[in-house]
Write an enzyme that holds these catalytic residues in place. Structure first.
Site, PDB file in Angstrom:
ATOM      1  N   TYR A 294      -1.119   0.278  10.284  1.00 44.51           N
ATOM      2  CA  TYR A 294      -1.314  -0.433   9.013  1.00 44.51           C
ATOM      3  C   TYR A 294      -0.146  -0.107   8.075  1.00 44.51           C
ATOM      4  O   TYR A 294       0.440  -0.998   7.448  1.00 44.51           O
ATOM      5  CB  TYR A 294      -2.648   0.014   8.401  1.00 44.51           C
ATOM      6  CG  TYR A 294      -2.913  -0.458   6.998  1.00 44.51           C
ATOM      7  CD1 TYR A 294      -3.358  -1.746   6.745  1.00 44.51           C
ATOM      8  CD2 TYR A 294      -2.735   0.408   5.916  1.00 44.51           C
ATOM      9  CE1 TYR A 294      -3.618  -2.164   5.448  1.00 44.51           C
ATOM     10  CE2 TYR A 294      -2.989  -0.001   4.619  1.00 44.51           C
ATOM     11  CZ  TYR A 294      -3.436  -1.287   4.395  1.00 44.51           C
ATOM     12  OH  TYR A 294      -3.686  -1.694   3.100  1.00 44.51           O
TER      13      TYR A 294
ATOM     14  N   SER B 291       0.824  -1.204   0.000  1.00 42.11           N
ATOM     15  CA  SER B 291       0.000   0.000   0.000  1.00 42.11           C
ATOM     16  C   SER B 291       0.856   1.251   0.000  1.00 42.11           C
ATOM     17  O   SER B 291       1.958   1.261   0.545  1.00 42.11           O
ATOM     18  CB  SER B 291      -0.898   0.008   1.243  1.00 42.11           C
ATOM     19  OG  SER B 291      -1.491   1.277   1.410  1.00 42.11           O
TER      20      SER B 291
END
Lengths: 445, 258
Positions: free
Chosen positions: B160, B147
């Site tokens: 995250y 990501s």
């Protein structure tokens, strides 16, 4: 993953008249539909299933309520090659279904004017196509479907099982429960191509003569009408009549749209001058090219799909579609009065489409097509002036004993709906108590 | 197409029920690939498998496993490889967004985010690397969905982001290792995904022009599997966005609410 409803102001129908806020859930699998229904019920909200957003008015809108966006449910489930029956989830697009079918020598038994619709939406509005007189409606070829109801859970629905609910769901505007999946009976076709005759006609009487003469020999018939003309030329247009071609092979359409309108056209782009110009040019162009042509099915059935977001041509205020069906006995005078009313008003419609419906009955009790003739029009939303013209057309339709099409409607009064669909009390009793749309609230008022 | 001239590709997909994974699997099915799908929910896997078969997949095997809790990743991959008759590629698609606010006060949530997105993913990647290195396939590859959140820590999602950053570095190292192997070298590809509109991100309300659809990113991801650089931003605009974000001096970055 827990399912959530998210507020969205982006939901529109194709006509783009209504700008409203909705709570939207998008179940990724069929097992999550129940949870979406239950959640909305807990919050005391009416729910509406929402597909591709291609109905024009408010039959799939539920302002300030909840929507279940079905587009995440777009899987094939099973295919019976011998019987040509495919079972699919309701959010699958007609476009994907066709791309699946064509290489196998199959095609949906009937298709409407766009392939960018969901199968669930096609059933809920019991859509029709240019071959209505031969094949009937889309719902005629849906032998079985799965319905999820807030009060009764999951039901297998067919003519033989839950027959009353089957008849209510086909053309039931999404109100009888969430259609989770359906079986579609495909038809064998000899190629991916269509042999089409283009026949110019000078007035309305000639249209009816052509339609009459062509129905038995041609599977597909439709006409474009120049609605700027009056007097002797009233109702002139181009008649298309076609059959599947024996040759050409089975090449499916491409799924990409090459050109999309990137923004709204200014509201004045479509005015009485451009309207007249377009209609003259279209007629002249097609008259010169009259004769027979072989066309790919995508060009024949879905010409407008070549331009993505063509609805933006009508500007930021959107547009109204108006499609009526009137019995054949009064067809010609009723259509004539409507074309005169439109020409009088100066509003005009770019795409006026005229077609005769056949006598094959639909299994749906609320289905729009009925034996007779149908006229489809679109009008830029200019507020009161447009609504006044549509009210004038309503009077002609009501006097002719006709009806309007829910998939296209965003304003029909309750009285006209109830007169046009006399089965409505029987239907209303079969609706899912948790489902509602702004269309339904309006016509039940 | 040249792709179809070769024998059908055999691909293992970990986290096959994610929207992006399913969109990629449909692309692969369209070219006739043989697929092994891993995810937790057996019933949903069956539904996806039936769909992929009708979309043209040569065969689809399903493995209902808890990917984050797998003790023997190599064994599971070998089993899938045996079912497919070999392995051309392993795609790692699973991950969770988690709840950043909770992760700051609740170690269990923070650890869960790190365990799923980094620790367990690393286990699968290292196991897959051994098999891919040993695979005779000229198209051998590992591809991981990471990501853009891993490129620079920011207050909204840095737990995250940290897990994804770890995963990205692991893949970067693997690509470096593969580069030293004799040809045909396997590929190790890291996809740095921007915003994609999926059930995983459904709760995020404001969806602007930067949001992409799964069916739009899938062809780009699969192209990266075959050729091009080993770190790919998808959609490509994120390469420039993240370049700017990384280069921004701290005294400016710290004033921006990202």
């Amino acid at each position: 993953m827990t399912l959530t409803f998210t507020r969205s102001d982006q939901i529109r129908s194709w006509g783009r008249v209504v700008h409203a806020s909705h709570l939207v859930a998008r179940p990724p699998f069929r097992d999550a539909i129940d949870a979406s229904l239950a959640l909305a019920r807990e919050n005391g909200q009416a729910v509406m299933p929402y597909g591709a957003g291609r109905s024009y008015g408010d039959s799939a809108l539920n302002p300030d309520g909840a929507l279940i966006d079905m587009r995440g449910l777009d899987r094939f489930i099973a295919f019976d090659a011998e019987r040509g029956i495919v079972r699919v989830e309701a959010g699958l697009s007609l476009s994907t279904l066709i791309r699946f079918a064509i290489p196998r020598g199959l095609f949906p038994a009937t298709v409407p004017g766009t392939r960018h619709i969901t199968i669930g939406g096609a059933i809920a509005h019991d859509v029709h196509g240019k071959n209505h007189h031969a094949a009937g409606t889309f719902g005629t070829h849906v032998p079985r479907l799965s319905l999820l109801r807030s009060d009764r859970g999951r039901l297998a629905v067919s003519a033989a099982q839950e027959g009353e609910l089957h008849a209510a769901t086909i053309g039931g505007m999404g109100l009888t429960g969430i259609i989770a999946d359906a079986e579609i009976a495909l038809a064998g076709v000899p190629s991916a191509y269509i042999d089409c005759d283009f026949v110019p006609f000078g007035n309305l009487a000639q249209f009816f003569a052509l339609a009459d003469e062509s129905a038995a020999r041609f599977e597909h018939t439709v006409a474009w009408v120049d609605c700027t003309k009056t007097g002797d030329a009233l109702g002139r247009g181009i008649f298309q009549r076609a059959n599947w071609s024996a040759e050409g092979g089975y090449t499916p359409h491409r799924d990409q749209t090459r050109f999309s309108l990137p923004f709204d056209a200014p509201g004045f782009a479509l005015n009485s001058w451009t309207l007249r110009l377009f209609n003259e040019a279209y007629y002249a162009f097609n008259r010169r090219k009259a004769g027979s042509r072989r066309m790919h099915y995508s060009a024949f059935f879905f010409p407008l799909d070549a331009i993505g977001q063509w609805n933006r041509l009508y500007g930021a205020r959107g547009f109204y579609q108006y499609q009526c069906a009137v019995p054949m006995a009064v067809g010609e005078p009723a259509i004539r009065s409507m074309l005169e009313a439109i020409a009088d008003s100066g509003e005009g419609s770019f795409l006026a489409v005229l077609k005769t419906f056949g006598t094959r009955p639909s299994p749906g009790m609320m289905s729009f097509p009925r034996p007779g003739v149908t006229l489809a029009l679109d009008f830029r939303n200019r507020g009161a002036a447009t609504l006044a013209l549509l009210a004038r057309l309503d009077e002609i339709v009501a006097a002719a004993g006709g009806r309007l099409y829910a998939a296209k409607d965003g304003r029909m009064p309750a009285g006209l709906f109830k007169a046009g669909y006399p089965e409505w009390p029987r239907f209303a009793a079969l609706c899912d108590p948790s489902l509602s749309s702004s269309f339904w609230r309006r016509v039940m008022a | 197409m040249s792709k179809n001239a070769q024998s059908p590709r055999r691909v293992i997909i970990l986290g096959a029920l994610s929207a992006v994974a399913e969109a990629c699997a449909r692309e692969l099915a369209g070219e006739g690939a043989h697929l092994a799908l891993f995810a937790r929910n057996a019933e949903r896997l069956e539904e996806v498998a039936a769909d992929l078969r009708l979309r043209g997949a040569g065969q689809v095997q399903i493995f209902a496993r808890d990917l984050a809790g797998e003790a023997d990743c190599e064994g599971a991959l070998r089993e899938a490889g045996a079912a497919l008759g070999g392995i051309d590629a392993v795609l790692v698609f699973y991950g969770i967004l988690g709840d950043q606010a909770r992760a700051l006060s609740d170690w269990a949530e923070a650890r869960h985010i790190i365990d799923v997105n980094f620790t367990s993913a690393a286990h699968w990647v290292l196991a897959a690397a051994r098999l891919i290195e040993a695979s005779p396939s000229p198209r051998a590859a590992i591809l991981v969905i990471s990501s853009v959140a891993g490129d620079r820590g920011r207050r909204g999602n840095f737990v995250y982001g940290a897990a994804k950053a770890g995963l990205s570095v692991l893949m970067q190292g693997l690509a470096h290792r593969f580069a030293a192997l004799p040809a045909p070298r396997p590929r190790a590809v890291t996809i740095k995904l921007g915003f994609v509109d999926t059930p995983m991100t459904a709760a995020i309300e404001k969806k602007g022009p930067l949001w992409a659809k799964p069916e739009d990113v899938a062809p780009v991801i699969l192209k990266a599997l075959d050729r091009g650089p080993s770190i790919v931003y998808v959609p490509f605009i994120w390469r420039f966005i993240m370049l700017a974000v990384r280069l921004m001096p701290g005294f400016i970055f710290n004033r921006i609410n990202l």
